[in-house]
Design a protein around this motif. Structure first.
Motif, mmCIF file in Angstrom:
data_model
loop_
_atom_site.group_PDB
_atom_site.id
_atom_site.type_symbol
_atom_site.label_atom_id
_atom_site.label_comp_id
_atom_site.label_asym_id
_atom_site.label_seq_id
_atom_site.Cartn_x
_atom_site.Cartn_y
_atom_site.Cartn_z
ATOM 1 N N ASN A 72 121.426 -47.654 -23.614
ATOM 2 C CA ASN A 72 122.064 -47.669 -22.294
ATOM 3 C C ASN A 72 121.490 -46.594 -21.378
ATOM 4 O O ASN A 72 121.325 -46.806 -20.173
ATOM 5 N N TRP A 115 128.839 -54.313 -27.795
ATOM 6 C CA TRP A 115 128.013 -53.602 -26.821
ATOM 7 C C TRP A 115 128.875 -52.885 -25.788
ATOM 8 O O TRP A 115 129.882 -53.413 -25.342
ATOM 9 N N LEU A 120 127.385 -48.520 -20.148
ATOM 10 C CA LEU A 120 126.167 -48.737 -19.363
ATOM 11 C C LEU A 120 126.464 -48.590 -17.871
ATOM 12 O O LEU A 120 125.723 -47.921 -17.148
#
Length: 204
Positions: A72, A115, A120
């Motif tokens: 990220n 994820w 991010l």
């Protein structure tokens, strides 16, 4: 913070973690293979149910978290550098409820939950703030179904996960690239609406 000359749209996805409105696809197959290997290993360890297996699971989770954070950071750095170099702002999807909104198969749901989308987005915002790059959040609804050329919106426009074909104007492109272009358009619209309330600025 500078007045942006347009916006770099960023589409976040399961197969391709981030795709920009410039057509750059960031981190696709490699992290997915990494996550698949770790899921398989995690499943084996969970079946054992021993103390050593539990310790190994904890180490595995720490490694996964570090890997996701490192990936990220790299993606966020590239996005911010591109926006800064081209004097653009960054448009991100509003990720509230993304896990509830996305309809995906069992394998894709596992990828989605593994994820750190929020991380991010936070990395992009932090790095953008340090660089003085404006960031806006947009409504992600129908970004995958709307044509970024003619704005025609229909679910059949999204032919496959990767392919977008507009039923109205015939535009063909990678589906995530099309989505990121829509995000960029919406980002500019959000910025222009907000310009009315910013001192010393006026909508262009």
């Amino acid at each position: 913070m500078f007045e942006p000359d347009g916006f770099l749209g960023v589409d976040l996805g399961i197969v391709n973690i981030a795709t920009t409105s410039d057509g750059q696809i960031m981190a696709g197959r490699r992290p997915n293979r990494y996550r698949q290997r770790h899921r398989d290993l995690r499943a084996k360890l969970q079946k054992k149910r021993t103390k050593s297996a539990k310790r190994a699971l904890k180490r595995l989770r720490r490694r996964e978290a570090l890997h996701a954070a490192n990936t990220n950071h790299i993606i966020a750095k590239k996005i911010v550098a591109t926006a800064e170099r081209t004097s653009r702002g960054i448009a991100l999807e509003d990720l509230g409820g993304i896990r509830q909104r996305v309809t995906a198969g069992k394998d894709q749901r596992a990828r989605l939950h593994s994820w750190a989308f929020a991380q991010l987005g936070a990395f992009v915002e932090y790095k953008a703030r340090r660089a003085g790059v404006p960031v806006v959040h947009v409504d992600p609804r129908n970004t995958s179904r709307q044509c970024s050329e003619c704005r025609h919106t229909h679910r059949s426009n999204r032919v496959t996960q990767a392919r977008f074909v507009c039923r109205s104007c015939g535009t063909v492109m990678h589906a995530d690239h099309n989505g990121s272009r829509n995000i960029a358009h919406r980002g500019e619209a959000v910025w222009k609406r907000g310009a009315v309330n910013r001192p010393g600025t006026s909508p262009r």
